[in-house]
Motif scaffolding. Structure first.
Motif, PDB file in Angstrom:
ATOM      1  N   ASN A  59     -12.701 118.672  47.995  1.00  0.00           N
ATOM      2  CA  ASN A  59     -12.336 120.194  48.744  1.00  0.00           C
ATOM      3  C   ASN A  59     -10.545 120.040  48.999  1.00  0.00           C
ATOM      4  OD1 ASN A  59     -12.561 118.200  50.687  1.00  0.00           O
ATOM      5  ND2 ASN A  59     -13.082 119.703  52.406  1.00  0.00           N
ATOM      6  N   TYR A  60      -9.920 118.784  48.393  1.00  0.00           N
ATOM      7  CA  TYR A  60      -8.662 118.817  48.728  1.00  0.00           C
ATOM      8  C   TYR A  60      -7.954 117.824  47.696  1.00  0.00           C
ATOM      9  CZ  TYR A  60      -9.274 113.976  50.557  1.00  0.00           C
ATOM     10  OH  TYR A  60      -9.731 112.506  50.723  1.00  0.00           O
ATOM     11  N   VAL A  61      -6.533 118.127  47.504  1.00  0.00           N
ATOM     12  CA  VAL A  61      -5.806 117.218  46.555  1.00  0.00           C
ATOM     13  C   VAL A  61      -4.818 116.468  47.444  1.00  0.00           C
ATOM     14  CG1 VAL A  61      -5.941 118.749  44.483  1.00  0.00           C
ATOM     15  CG2 VAL A  61      -4.205 119.238  46.113  1.00  0.00           C
ATOM     16  N   ILE A  62      -4.216 115.420  46.735  1.00  0.00           N
ATOM     17  CA  ILE A  62      -3.247 114.705  47.365  1.00  0.00           C
ATOM     18  C   ILE A  62      -2.033 115.073  46.485  1.00  0.00           C
ATOM     19  CG2 ILE A  62      -2.355 112.516  48.154  1.00  0.00           C
ATOM     20  CD1 ILE A  62      -5.021 111.964  48.681  1.00  0.00           C
ATOM     21  N   ILE A  63      -0.794 115.428  46.810  1.00  0.00           N
ATOM     22  CA  ILE A  63       0.162 115.479  45.948  1.00  0.00           C
ATOM     23  C   ILE A  63       1.465 114.650  46.626  1.00  0.00           C
ATOM     24  CG2 ILE A  63       2.121 117.250  45.298  1.00  0.00           C
ATOM     25  CD1 ILE A  63       0.253 119.440  45.600  1.00  0.00           C
ATOM     26  N   ASP A  64       1.830 113.857  45.449  1.00  0.00           N
ATOM     27  CA  ASP A  64       3.064 113.050  46.056  1.00  0.00           C
ATOM     28  C   ASP A  64       4.292 113.478  45.840  1.00  0.00           C
ATOM     29  OD1 ASP A  64       5.057 110.890  45.489  1.00  0.00           O
ATOM     30  OD2 ASP A  64       3.349 109.389  45.472  1.00  0.00           O
ATOM     31  N   ASN A  65       5.099 113.781  46.745  1.00  0.00           N
ATOM     32  CA  ASN A  65       6.439 114.508  46.741  1.00  0.00           C
ATOM     33  C   ASN A  65       7.176 113.532  47.621  1.00  0.00           C
ATOM     34  OD1 ASN A  65       8.652 115.844  48.139  1.00  0.00           O
ATOM     35  ND2 ASN A  65       8.078 117.403  46.531  1.00  0.00           N
ATOM     36  N   GLY A  66       8.212 112.771  46.849  1.00  0.00           N
ATOM     37  CA  GLY A  66       9.217 111.792  47.245  1.00  0.00           C
ATOM     38  C   GLY A  66       8.722 110.538  48.123  1.00  0.00           C
ATOM     39  N   GLY A  67       7.275 110.140  47.475  1.00  0.00           N
ATOM     40  CA  GLY A  67       6.929 109.079  48.241  1.00  0.00           C
ATOM     41  C   GLY A  67       5.901 109.268  49.212  1.00  0.00           C
ATOM     42  N   ILE A  74       4.729 123.137  47.929  1.00  0.00           N
ATOM     43  CA  ILE A  74       5.099 121.736  47.809  1.00  0.00           C
ATOM     44  C   ILE A  74       4.810 121.577  46.445  1.00  0.00           C
ATOM     45  CG2 ILE A  74       4.100 119.357  48.015  1.00  0.00           C
ATOM     46  CD1 ILE A  74       3.417 120.136  51.024  1.00  0.00           C
ATOM     47  N   ASN A  75       5.969 121.032  45.573  1.00  0.00           N
ATOM     48  CA  ASN A  75       5.935 120.416  44.372  1.00  0.00           C
ATOM     49  C   ASN A  75       6.130 119.015  44.105  1.00  0.00           C
ATOM     50  OD1 ASN A  75       6.081 120.703  41.601  1.00  0.00           O
ATOM     51  ND2 ASN A  75       7.960 122.268  41.323  1.00  0.00           N
ATOM     52  N   GLY A  76       4.923 118.428  43.583  1.00  0.00           N
ATOM     53  CA  GLY A  76       4.849 117.055  43.011  1.00  0.00           C
ATOM     54  C   GLY A  76       3.746 116.615  42.090  1.00  0.00           C
ATOM     55  N   LYS A  77       3.727 115.575  42.015  1.00  0.00           N
ATOM     56  CA  LYS A  77       2.557 114.862  41.052  1.00  0.00           C
ATOM     57  C   LYS A  77       1.211 114.878  41.862  1.00  0.00           C
ATOM     58  CE  LYS A  77       5.200 112.451  37.741  1.00  0.00           C
ATOM     59  NZ  LYS A  77       5.619 110.966  37.308  1.00  0.00           N
ATOM     60  N   ILE A  78       0.394 115.205  41.146  1.00  0.00           N
ATOM     61  CA  ILE A  78      -1.128 115.045  41.774  1.00  0.00           C
ATOM     62  C   ILE A  78      -1.377 113.693  41.767  1.00  0.00           C
ATOM     63  CG2 ILE A  78      -3.695 115.637  41.534  1.00  0.00           C
ATOM     64  CD1 ILE A  78      -2.709 118.177  39.800  1.00  0.00           C
ATOM     65  N   ALA A  79      -1.696 113.159  42.712  1.00  0.00           N
ATOM     66  CA  ALA A  79      -1.982 111.638  43.147  1.00  0.00           C
ATOM     67  C   ALA A  79      -3.537 111.334  43.146  1.00  0.00           C
ATOM     68  CB  ALA A  79      -1.454 111.140  44.591  1.00  0.00           C
ATOM     69  N   ASP A  80      -4.212 112.537  43.669  1.00  0.00           N
ATOM     70  CA  ASP A  80      -5.675 112.440  43.730  1.00  0.00           C
ATOM     71  C   ASP A  80      -6.360 113.849  43.801  1.00  0.00           C
ATOM     72  OD1 ASP A  80      -8.165 111.308  43.479  1.00  0.00           O
ATOM     73  OD2 ASP A  80      -8.043 110.149  45.439  1.00  0.00           O
TER      74      ASP A  80
END
Length: 199
Positions: free
Chosen positions: A15-23, A5-11
């Motif tokens: 122990n986890y990240v949220i990646i924003d990809n296409g909303g 998954i390629n996108g912007k780091i939202a948070d």
């Protein structure tokens, strides 16, 4: 299901990240030590993913390289190792160091990983050693390929000496006294026979 998954780091959480990809925000579990080294929130990130499905749990696990992802998959194949344990192992040791420890039977190195005792370390070695020897990325590592070659030579020599009537215990004790690293199988056998003949 998802290769990466390629996108912007939202948070970034512990122990986890949220990646924003296409909303869509993808919650991807990663080891805390890896999360610490990630770019800042708002930066772009490519994460290799493993889609984990169990009766009571569906989750995405993320890794910075294909090597880490492959090692995670191999760890999941070990009985008694779940996703959280596999992630814990990979956050404590690099994939190449772990592979070297498994292939060279280095239990002491594996038990240094938090949560891994002697029994689990022995099971990991038993279940992963042969699988790791066939992994292309693992075999390309110079240190590991040397250990594999050395072990294969020793195994051939042991088999030949057993055919000649020596016990595995006698042979193992003898080989401990010989530096087999730069010797051919024939030379190992000759040196071993000379030592065994003098006992």
């Amino acid at each position: 299901m998802y290769a990466y998954i390629n996108g912007k780091i939202a948070d970034k959480i512990n122990n986890y990240v949220i990646i924003d990809n296409g909303g869509i925000g993808y919650k991807i579990f990663m080891s805390p030590s890896v999360i610490e080294k990630l770019p800042d929130v708002g930066e772009n990130l490519k994460v290799y993913t493993y889609y984990y499905v169990r009766e009571d749990n569906i989750a995405l696990y993320g890794f910075r390289s294909n090597e880490e992802l492959r090692m995670f998959e191999l760890l999941l194949s070990v009985s008694g190792i779940g996703a959280k344990s596999a992630l814990q192992i990979l956050s404590s040791i690099t994939p190449s160091s772990f592979a070297l420890a498994v292939i060279s039977n280095d239990v002491s190195k594996i038990v240094k990983i938090p949560g891994i005792g002697n029994k689990t370390a022995a099971r990991i070695i038993l279940e992963l050693k042969d699988k790791l020897k066939t992994e292309q990325e693992v075999c390309q590592n110079e240190k590991i390929s040397k250990v594999i070659d050395l072990e294969e030579k020793d195994t051939e020599a042991i088999t030949a000496l057993q055919v000649l009537g020596y016990t595995r215990k006698e042979i193992s004790k003898t080989l401990e006294k010989i530096d087999t690293q730069n010797l051919t199988v024939e030379e190992i056998i000759k040196k071993a026979l000379a030592t065994l003949g003098n006992q």
